[in-house]
Design a protein around this motif. Structure first.
Motif, mmCIF file in Angstrom:
data_model
loop_
_atom_site.group_PDB
_atom_site.id
_atom_site.type_symbol
_atom_site.label_atom_id
_atom_site.label_comp_id
_atom_site.label_asym_id
_atom_site.label_seq_id
_atom_site.Cartn_x
_atom_site.Cartn_y
_atom_site.Cartn_z
ATOM 1 N N LYS A 1 -8.004 36.405 1.140
ATOM 2 C CA LYS A 1 -7.993 34.971 0.899
ATOM 3 C C LYS A 1 -7.988 34.223 2.232
ATOM 4 N N ARG A 2 -8.680 33.094 2.259
ATOM 5 C CA ARG A 2 -8.651 32.243 3.445
ATOM 6 C C ARG A 2 -7.418 31.336 3.401
ATOM 7 N N PRO A 3 -6.697 31.203 4.513
ATOM 8 C CA PRO A 3 -5.556 30.285 4.546
ATOM 9 C C PRO A 3 -6.009 28.841 4.708
ATOM 10 N N MET A 4 -5.128 27.896 4.392
ATOM 11 C CA MET A 4 -5.384 26.499 4.711
ATOM 12 C C MET A 4 -5.518 26.379 6.223
ATOM 13 N N HIS A 5 -6.565 25.689 6.656
ATOM 14 C CA HIS A 5 -6.935 25.655 8.069
ATOM 15 C C HIS A 5 -6.773 24.250 8.636
ATOM 16 N N THR A 6 -6.257 24.180 9.869
ATOM 17 C CA THR A 6 -6.046 22.871 10.494
ATOM 18 C C THR A 6 -7.246 22.371 11.288
ATOM 19 N N ILE A 7 -8.077 23.280 11.836
ATOM 20 C CA ILE A 7 -9.141 22.812 12.739
ATOM 21 C C ILE A 7 -10.271 22.156 11.943
ATOM 22 N N MET A 8 -10.670 20.955 12.346
ATOM 23 C CA MET A 8 -11.552 20.137 11.513
ATOM 24 C C MET A 8 -12.558 19.346 12.353
ATOM 25 N N PRO A 9 -13.827 19.760 12.341
ATOM 26 C CA PRO A 9 -14.869 18.964 12.978
ATOM 27 C C PRO A 9 -15.218 17.753 12.117
ATOM 28 N N GLY A 10 -15.650 16.683 12.736
ATOM 29 C CA GLY A 10 -16.035 15.493 11.992
ATOM 30 C C GLY A 10 -17.458 15.074 12.314
ATOM 31 N N MET A 11 -18.082 14.358 11.385
ATOM 32 C CA MET A 11 -19.425 13.818 11.600
ATOM 33 C C MET A 11 -19.513 12.443 10.941
ATOM 34 N N LEU A 12 -20.114 11.500 11.661
ATOM 35 C CA LEU A 12 -20.317 10.147 11.158
ATOM 36 C C LEU A 12 -21.814 9.933 10.962
ATOM 37 N N THR A 13 -22.198 9.407 9.786
ATOM 38 C CA THR A 13 -23.600 9.105 9.518
ATOM 39 C C THR A 13 -23.724 7.676 8.976
ATOM 40 N N ARG A 14 -24.965 7.159 9.041
ATOM 41 C CA ARG A 14 -25.217 5.816 8.513
ATOM 42 C C ARG A 14 -26.721 5.604 8.363
ATOM 43 N N ASP A 15 -27.108 5.026 7.233
ATOM 44 C CA ASP A 15 -28.506 4.651 6.996
ATOM 45 C C ASP A 15 -29.470 5.812 7.229
ATOM 46 N N GLY A 16 -29.092 7.000 6.737
ATOM 47 C CA GLY A 16 -29.992 8.136 6.807
ATOM 48 C C GLY A 16 -29.994 8.888 8.116
ATOM 49 N N ARG A 17 -29.075 8.531 9.028
ATOM 50 C CA ARG A 17 -29.073 9.164 10.341
ATOM 51 C C ARG A 17 -27.672 9.603 10.763
ATOM 52 N N ALA A 18 -27.639 10.640 11.586
ATOM 53 C CA ALA A 18 -26.385 11.009 12.240
ATOM 54 C C ALA A 18 -26.054 9.947 13.278
ATOM 55 N N VAL A 19 -24.783 9.588 13.361
ATOM 56 C CA VAL A 19 -24.333 8.582 14.312
ATOM 57 C C VAL A 19 -23.404 9.180 15.363
ATOM 58 N N MET A 20 -22.505 10.098 14.949
ATOM 59 C CA MET A 20 -21.546 10.620 15.919
ATOM 60 C C MET A 20 -20.903 11.921 15.443
ATOM 61 N N PRO A 21 -21.135 13.038 16.148
ATOM 62 C CA PRO A 21 -20.265 14.196 15.977
ATOM 63 C C PRO A 21 -18.977 13.944 16.765
ATOM 64 N N PHE A 22 -17.829 14.200 16.143
ATOM 65 C CA PHE A 22 -16.557 13.892 16.797
ATOM 66 C C PHE A 22 -15.479 14.852 16.316
ATOM 67 N N GLY A 23 -14.419 14.946 17.098
ATOM 68 C CA GLY A 23 -13.283 15.752 16.689
ATOM 69 C C GLY A 23 -12.112 15.568 17.629
ATOM 70 N N VAL A 24 -10.922 15.744 17.084
ATOM 71 C CA VAL A 24 -9.684 15.677 17.866
ATOM 72 C C VAL A 24 -8.873 16.925 17.556
ATOM 73 N N MET A 25 -8.486 17.665 18.599
ATOM 74 C CA MET A 25 -7.746 18.913 18.448
ATOM 75 C C MET A 25 -6.250 18.647 18.302
ATOM 76 N N GLY A 26 -5.491 19.731 18.024
ATOM 77 C CA GLY A 26 -4.049 19.582 18.049
ATOM 78 C C GLY A 26 -3.305 20.029 16.811
ATOM 79 N N GLY A 27 -3.767 21.083 16.117
ATOM 80 C CA GLY A 27 -3.023 21.620 14.985
ATOM 81 C C GLY A 27 -2.807 20.591 13.889
ATOM 82 N N ASP A 28 -1.552 20.436 13.477
ATOM 83 C CA ASP A 28 -1.219 19.479 12.416
ATOM 84 C C ASP A 28 -1.584 18.045 12.795
ATOM 85 N N TYR A 29 -1.696 17.761 14.084
ATOM 86 C CA TYR A 29 -2.002 16.401 14.512
ATOM 87 C C TYR A 29 -3.440 15.999 14.168
#
Length: 528
Positions: A407-435
């Motif tokens: 089984k996979r555990p609940m994972h904290t690391i999370m990449p983010g992506m912002l899109t708008r009007d059919g296009r990618a706008v910003m790949p983003f992410g903030v590290m730091g475990g539970d933060y």
């Protein structure tokens, strides 16, 4: 625009391509890949591999990764879950038979099967332009020839000295005369370099089968682990669908469970009920709303998130605007809530990578061994540091994140992506475990609510609530601290910075890219 009379850094701007990582050598290696014909996928795997060498406390090939990718800058988000599973012989009953009433934070029972190499191999084959051998070459060079330890790396390394001293192989590789390597020291990882060469030649089979897998499994079983060669051979990443919400006219994408990305989306939905832009971005009113929204969202995370159905009722509820509206109504603007459960903040050392290439392929890439140096176990023959992601499991059989075989555990690391009007706008992410949910939302709100550029949004002072205490970085104004105290928050100065992050903003009208790398880390953004 920043005040040029004060310390700080400007965002980096270019037209061709942009790379943002938490280490200069990683950024430079990824740019070289782009200049020699690789795309954003090739560059991201290259950057992550370099960081597996030069940021050994933060990440490694003995860990996991998650990826969000927009080919050609479209808003069609490809999501890849590269997180590993528990051993097939791991169960609550078997752990209790060993006298364990919880999954240990460190040691063999905290080790889940590493998923990163399988994901790197799959991603490069499916989406890249170069071979795995080509993208791993810089990491092999730094492992075999050595690299200079950077300042933030040394800061984190020193904190893990006790853990490293408990494992003979970790001691031999990561301590010198019993002491952690310091900033400016030269560090070589020859055995890891040899393992990377095997992977470069054989692909995923060079890690999950044969000599490397045999050595890792033998070490874990020697220490009492229940891992098998079959567990390693069965490791497979999965393409999945992102989970999304709308915020201030943009579409925010996160990984689905087993990832905690839903926590950030719930926070954004709660905050979306307010006109936050009317507040001082470093004022008490803004931080109070941010913190209370986080406390509500983290309560839901701890109750509900695990390896669950992407299209099931839990995800549907947590993405619901109506549900967020109900939670928002419980926030008292005059007083901190007193009826919420407290949770223990678990910090992790992770690397996050944001890249946009010449064809506007945009990738949001995150890789980690969880805590600093993961489980504290290094395989002596291979130089592989093994993650402790299994420590996230519960031993309560009624909890959705209960330990179970494969089984996979609940994972904290999370990449983010912002899109708008059919296009990618910003790949983003903030590290730091539970933060990380808090960090992602704080950063996004800085950009979308307050109009900060991506560098200013990352550099802004941070707060985080856990264990009944609201910890504030030293950059939070004293007046804000006093006002938060008056609202009933128990405010203390943070002992260390919260997280670190990267982002690349795509301006389609101007044809430009703007990159940023968090000043809390050693890294940089750079482009051409």
């Amino acid at each position: 625009m920043r005040d040029f009379q004060l310390p700080g850094r400007s965002p980096v701007r270019s037209t061709g391509a942009m790379v943002a990582t938490s280490h200069p050598l990683s950024t430079q290696a990824a740019l070289d890949i782009l200049r020699t014909g690789g795309n954003a996928v090739d560059a991201a795997v290259c950057a992550s591999a370099v960081q597996a060498v030069v940021e050994p406390q933060s990440t490694g090939i003995g860990g996991d990764c998650f990826v969000l990718y927009c080919a050609g800058g479209s808003d069609k988000v490809l999501a890849l879950n590269g997180s590993g599973r528990s051993p097939a012989a791991a169960s609550i009953d078997s752990f209790r038979a060993m006298g364990l009433d919880a999954v240990p934070t460190y040691g063999p029972h905290s080790v889940t099967i590493p998923g990163a190499i399988d994901a790197w191999d799959r991603l490069v084959r499916d989406q890249g332009r170069m071979t795995l051998a080509e993208v791993l070459a810089p990491a092999i060079h730094y492992a075999e020839k050595g690299y200079v330890v950077h300042d933030r790396v040394a800061f984190d390394w020193a904190e893990a000295a006790g853990l490293l001293s408990d494992d003979e192989a970790s001691t031999s590789i990561f301590l010198r005369d019993g002491q952690p390597y310091a900033a400016g020291d030269l560090h070589i990882q020859a055995r890891l370099g040899a393992t990377l060469r095997t992977i470069a030649e054989q692909g995923r089979c060079g890690f999950y089968e044969g000599r490397v897998a045999e050595a890792i499994v033998a070490r874990l079983r020697q220490l009492g682990g229940v891992h098998t060669l079959e567990d390693f051979a069965a490791t497979a990443c999965d393409y999945v669908s992102s989970v999304t919400i709308d915020y201030r006219g943009f579409r925010v994408h996160q990984m689905p469970p087993n990832n905690q990305g839903l926590t950030a989306l719930l926070m954004l939905n709660i905050l979306g009920e307010d006109k936050i832009s009317g507040h001082d971005p470093v004022g008490a009113e803004r931080f109070h709303l941010l913190v209370e929204a986080a406390r509500l969202a983290y309560r839901e995370r701890d109750r509900r998130l695990a390896e669950i159905d992407r299209d099931g009722p839990v995800v549907e509820t947590l993405l619901s605007k109506d549900y967020a509206r109900r939670l928002h109504s419980s926030i008292d603007r005059r007083r901190a809530m007193t009826d919420l459960p407290e949770f223990e903040f678990r910090r992790s050392d992770t690397v996050y990578i944001s890249i946009v290439d010449q064809d506007r392929n945009a990738i949001s890439f995150i890789n980690s061994t969880y805590h600093a140096f993961g489980s504290g176990i290094t395989c002596p023959e291979t130089g592989v540091v093994l993650q402790n992601r299994g420590s996230s499991f519960r031993v309560d059989p009624e909890h959705p994140n209960a330990l179970a075989p494969s089984k996979r555990p609940m994972h904290t690391i999370m990449p983010g992506m912002l899109t708008r009007d059919g296009r990618a706008v910003m790949p983003f992410g903030v590290m730091g475990g539970d933060y990380q949910p808090m960090g992602n939302v704080h950063f996004l709100s800085n950009v979308l609510d307050f109009g900060m550029d991506v560098q200013a949004a990352l550099d802004a002072p941070r707060v985080f609530h856990s264990e009944g205490v609201l910890r504030a970085e030293r950059g939070v104004p004293a007046e804000t601290v006093d006002q938060l105290t008056a609202l009933g928050h128990a405010v203390e100065e943070a002992l260390e910075p919260f997280g670190g992050g990267q982002a690349v903003w795509i301006d389609w009208e101007k044809g430009t890219l703007t990159g940023a790398s968090d000043s809390r880390k050693d890294g940089m953004a750079s482009g051409f």
